[in-house]
Design a protein around this motif. Sequence first.
Motif, PDB file in Angstrom:
ATOM      1  N   ARG A 110       0.834  -1.176  -0.011  1.00  0.00           N
ATOM      2  CA  ARG A 110      -0.047   0.033   0.015  1.00  0.00           C
ATOM      3  C   ARG A 110       0.894   1.119   0.078  1.00  0.00           C
ATOM      4  O   ARG A 110       2.025   1.504   0.584  1.00  0.00           O
ATOM      5  CB  ARG A 110      -0.913   0.091   1.170  1.00  0.00           C
ATOM      6  N   THR A 132      -8.644   7.397   5.267  1.00  0.00           N
ATOM      7  CA  THR A 132      -7.878   6.875   4.242  1.00  0.00           C
ATOM      8  C   THR A 132      -7.028   5.738   4.847  1.00  0.00           C
ATOM      9  O   THR A 132      -6.030   5.179   4.248  1.00  0.00           O
ATOM     10  CB  THR A 132      -6.645   8.010   3.928  1.00  0.00           C
ATOM     11  N   GLU A 135      -6.657   2.927   2.324  1.00  0.00           N
ATOM     12  CA  GLU A 135      -6.236   3.299   1.031  1.00  0.00           C
ATOM     13  C   GLU A 135      -4.501   3.218   1.206  1.00  0.00           C
ATOM     14  O   GLU A 135      -3.884   3.151   0.384  1.00  0.00           O
ATOM     15  CB  GLU A 135      -6.571   4.598   0.467  1.00  0.00           C
ATOM     16  N   SER A 227      -8.445  15.254  -1.538  1.00  0.00           N
ATOM     17  CA  SER A 227      -8.676  15.110  -2.810  1.00  0.00           C
ATOM     18  C   SER A 227      -7.008  14.693  -3.358  1.00  0.00           C
ATOM     19  O   SER A 227      -6.949  13.786  -4.076  1.00  0.00           O
ATOM     20  CB  SER A 227      -9.168  15.984  -3.641  1.00  0.00           C
ATOM     21  N   ARG A 228      -6.083  15.670  -3.119  1.00  0.00           N
ATOM     22  CA  ARG A 228      -4.745  15.513  -3.705  1.00  0.00           C
ATOM     23  C   ARG A 228      -4.166  14.351  -3.085  1.00  0.00           C
ATOM     24  O   ARG A 228      -3.195  13.712  -3.947  1.00  0.00           O
ATOM     25  CB  ARG A 228      -3.997  16.755  -3.083  1.00  0.00           C
ATOM     26  N   LEU A 230      -5.526  11.198  -2.445  1.00  0.00           N
ATOM     27  CA  LEU A 230      -6.105  10.320  -3.221  1.00  0.00           C
ATOM     28  C   LEU A 230      -5.671  10.278  -4.638  1.00  0.00           C
ATOM     29  O   LEU A 230      -5.557   9.173  -5.209  1.00  0.00           O
ATOM     30  CB  LEU A 230      -7.764  10.237  -2.991  1.00  0.00           C
ATOM     31  N   CYS A 231      -5.324  11.279  -5.265  1.00  0.00           N
ATOM     32  CA  CYS A 231      -4.846  11.402  -6.804  1.00  0.00           C
ATOM     33  C   CYS A 231      -3.561  10.924  -6.640  1.00  0.00           C
ATOM     34  O   CYS A 231      -2.928  10.074  -7.659  1.00  0.00           O
ATOM     35  CB  CYS A 231      -4.908  12.912  -7.020  1.00  0.00           C
ATOM     36  N   VAL A 233      -2.070   8.751  -4.570  1.00  0.00           N
ATOM     37  CA  VAL A 233      -2.229   7.173  -4.264  1.00  0.00           C
ATOM     38  C   VAL A 233      -2.569   6.432  -5.828  1.00  0.00           C
ATOM     39  O   VAL A 233      -2.120   5.452  -6.014  1.00  0.00           O
ATOM     40  CB  VAL A 233      -3.094   6.944  -3.242  1.00  0.00           C
ATOM     41  N   LYS A 234      -3.605   7.182  -6.170  1.00  0.00           N
ATOM     42  CA  LYS A 234      -4.174   6.551  -7.524  1.00  0.00           C
ATOM     43  C   LYS A 234      -3.081   6.176  -8.547  1.00  0.00           C
ATOM     44  O   LYS A 234      -2.880   5.362  -9.333  1.00  0.00           O
ATOM     45  CB  LYS A 234      -5.435   7.199  -8.031  1.00  0.00           C
ATOM     46  N   ASP A 235      -2.508   7.480  -8.831  1.00  0.00           N
ATOM     47  CA  ASP A 235      -1.358   7.430  -9.598  1.00  0.00           C
ATOM     48  C   ASP A 235       0.086   7.275  -9.106  1.00  0.00           C
ATOM     49  O   ASP A 235       0.995   7.985  -8.982  1.00  0.00           O
ATOM     50  CB  ASP A 235      -1.324   8.817 -10.555  1.00  0.00           C
ATOM     51  N   LEU A 236       0.292   6.060  -8.671  1.00  0.00           N
ATOM     52  CA  LEU A 236       1.416   5.556  -7.963  1.00  0.00           C
ATOM     53  C   LEU A 236       2.777   5.859  -8.776  1.00  0.00           C
ATOM     54  O   LEU A 236       3.705   6.192  -8.294  1.00  0.00           O
ATOM     55  CB  LEU A 236       1.360   4.236  -7.087  1.00  0.00           C
ATOM     56  N   THR A 239       3.534   9.595  -8.887  1.00  0.00           N
ATOM     57  CA  THR A 239       4.072   9.796  -7.586  1.00  0.00           C
ATOM     58  C   THR A 239       5.496   9.465  -7.374  1.00  0.00           C
ATOM     59  O   THR A 239       6.271  10.229  -7.005  1.00  0.00           O
ATOM     60  CB  THR A 239       3.167   9.268  -6.632  1.00  0.00           C
TER      61      THR A 239
END
Length: 274
Positions: A110, A132, A135, A227-228, A230-231, A233-236, A239
Amino acid sequence: MRATARLDAGWGPEPVTAAELGRRDAASWVRVNPDGTAPLADAPYTALFSAPLRPGAELAAQRAQAVYATSPALVGALRALGAPAPQLWRPALRRANWESLTLGTGMNTRPRVLWFDEGDTPSWFTALVNETAEEVSWIIVEQPGASYEGEVTRLPRHLDEALWARDLAGLAPHVLLRPAGKAALGDCYFTLLAAAAGAHLILDQRLDTPASLPAERLGQAASLWKSRLLCAVKDLRGTLASGKATREAALALPSVEELPTPWAQPQALLEAAQ
């Protein structure tokens, strides 16, 4: 510098007498974050502040022969308290502690989010951690005596930068979340630590940050921070790429070896440099 008697420095209220300094032959005496007033007969000292003054500690700043602070906001706060001409000195890293470290990507786990509990926490932050928790894996640099809900990795606060490098390299955080409460007096040191460890930076826009470090700068709205995060995290993969660029930028900054602290220099050298 302490070992060679060029500099004596102490944390907290530990004034040193002129006789003690004379035996040590130190070039200067620095009180770091002093929260007690030195006696009038004490040896002259320089005060360095990296944290807000505790209540009742104003005299420790006002009686110093020179005052430095590690963030522009802290310089302003000291000036408002009557400290004599406080000057800015930004912290830097010792590059040798970081450049040889191999950082893991952690793609099979994770995403890991790092937060330094600086004692100036926005009221909404605990809810963000709880919301979170499924996530991300939270890494919290703890305040002594503080308690944290849920499953979090607790990291002790170090005074030795080499220990920071060891722990952060092992944990390899993907994201640094660094909000601030009302004061926002913090300097850039914690940001530099996370950047050198390859973390993507999400920071309160009021905090002092080197301009060359890639970072998302946010206001104080809780919804925007969630929001930022989670964004990120989604686009690891994105990142991770951002964290790599941030690490390179952090290691390209002047190292502490290249930035001699002004209070550690004999006065004659300071005058010659000016």
